[in-house]
Design an enzyme around this catalytic site. Structure first.
Site, PDB file in Angstrom:
ATOM      1  N   TYR A 155      -2.218  -0.230  10.309  1.00  0.00           N
ATOM      2  CA  TYR A 155      -2.183  -0.577   8.890  1.00  0.00           C
ATOM      3  C   TYR A 155      -0.872  -0.123   8.255  1.00  0.00           C
ATOM      4  CZ  TYR A 155      -3.665  -0.496   3.960  1.00  0.00           C
ATOM      5  OH  TYR A 155      -3.758  -0.681   2.599  1.00  0.00           O
ATOM      6  N   SER A 184       0.847  -1.196   0.000  1.00  0.00           N
ATOM      7  CA  SER A 184       0.000   0.000   0.000  1.00  0.00           C
ATOM      8  C   SER A 184       0.878   1.239   0.000  1.00  0.00           C
ATOM      9  CB  SER A 184      -0.897   0.010   1.238  1.00  0.00           C
ATOM     10  OG  SER A 184      -1.556   1.256   1.381  1.00  0.00           O
TER      11      SER A 184
END
Length: 365
Positions: A183, A170
């Site tokens: 995250y 990501s």
């Protein structure tokens, strides 16, 4: 010689290097027909979109995901289109379960050529609301999961010419975004793991691709978890994930990922916005840090006393989301099997997107 002094020689050398690089890339082209491809987090979202694209190219699929009902819907969707697919309920944090799933994939398809580590989990909220368990879960899914899957797959990948490993990380693994700390931290670990695997497995002919997506319209926000002022957190997250100038369609992203895998490219960053964020963080770290600190001030604060705890996106909806601002993402929720597990429609895209529904917490993939 005059032509060398004029700069023509360096230009010709540069052109020759470009031509040679393109020829070398073309020589690495992988035909997916008949190849055995394992996708974690394959029951919905980006994983399911990748599975559909690969099925269209004749790949034989193995899908791993935690929720059996969602996985069964995905299997029906793919098999209905003629795909050869094996669906295995599996938590990638469980090394024994991963090893069993990989063995089952090889037993079914006779080989393993490509692994796509895509399984994901996301918790949204301020640091004050996060617990150690949130960090442990994120690391379990985004670091230990890909490591377990890759280690289990390696003996089988080594037997196949042109084997591939694709790790979906990501932009949050390159630039730490406020209110996504578990995250982002785990995605940073995933990027390091992927890049390290790429270097060490190259000599064995296994090509590893690190994929760094920006915001993709996979329809996942309702299945994320929100902490603190959960309705406000869901609103900013869902809207950012849906707008056409901040995110791209999951199908476009999947096709880019498959092309990078086909040619064994070392890295792929998806979306102009993600590439700009990477560049800004490298060239202007102080400015980037100040902008992120400002963004944190503008995001919702912690919950009032007695209002904490985690809620799913389904439980966090408001007048702001879903709304006309989230229409594109809401459509993807239905198309990409992101509905709650208690919806029992026979198809994936045959029902309107759910609105105010309460479901057990389920992780996005």
């Amino acid at each position: 010689m005059a032509w060398a002094r004029s700069g023509l020689l360096p230009a010709a050398a540069g052109l020759g290097a470009v031509v040679a690089a393109r020829a070398a890339r073309a020589g690495r082209r992988l035909d997916f027909r008949g190849r055995s491809v394992l996708i974690t987090g394959g029951s919905r979202g980006l994983g399911l979109v990748l599975a559909r694209e690969l099925a269209g190219e004749g790949a034989r699929l193995t899908l791993l995901a935690r929720d059996a009902a969602t996985l069964e819907r995905a299997e029906r969707d793919l098999a209905g289109g003629g795909a050869e697919v094996l669906a295995i309920p599996c938590d990638v944090r469980d090394r024994g379960a991963v090893e069993g799933a990989v063995a089952a994939a090889v037993a079914r398809h006779g080989r393993l050529d490509v692994v796509v580590n895509n399984a994901g989990v996301i918790q949204v909220g301020p640091l004050a609301e996060m617990t150690l368990a949130d960090f442990e879960e994120a690391l379990g899914v985004h670091f230990w999961g890909p490591l377990y899957v890759t280690l289990a797959a390696l003996p089988h990948l080594r037997r196949q010419a042109g084997a591939r490993v694709v790790n979906i990380t990501s932009i949050g693994g390159q630039v730490a975004v406020p209110h996504l700390l578990p995250y982002s931290a785990s995605k940073f670990a995933g990027v390091g793991l992927s890049d390290g695997l790429r270097a060490e497995l190259a000599k064995e002919g296994i090509r590893v691709t690190t994929v760094v997506p920006g915001l993709l319209r996979t329809g996942s926000p309702p299945n994320a978890r929100f902490k603190g002022r959960h309705r406000a957190e869901y609103a900013w997250f869902a809207i950012s994930d849906a707008l056409p100038f901040t995110s791209i369609d999951a199908g476009r992203a999947a096709r880019q990922i498959i092309e990078a895998c086909r040619y064994g490219d070392p890295a792929l960053t998806i979306t102009i916005q993600a590439r700009a964020a990477e560049l800004a963080n490298r060239l202007f770290p102080t400015l980037t840090a100040n902008l992120l600190a400002l963004a944190d001030r503008l995001l919702p604060g912690p919950a009032a006393e007695g209002e904490g705890g985690a809620r799913s996106g389904w439980e966090s909806q408001s007048a702001a989301a879903p709304s006309f601002l989230t229409q594109l993402s809401d459509r993807a929720t239905t198309e990409n099997n992101q509905r709650p597990p208690d919806q029992t429609a026979t198809g994936i895209a045959d029902a309107a997107p759910p609105t105010m529904q309460t479901v057990a917490e389920e992780q996005p993939s």
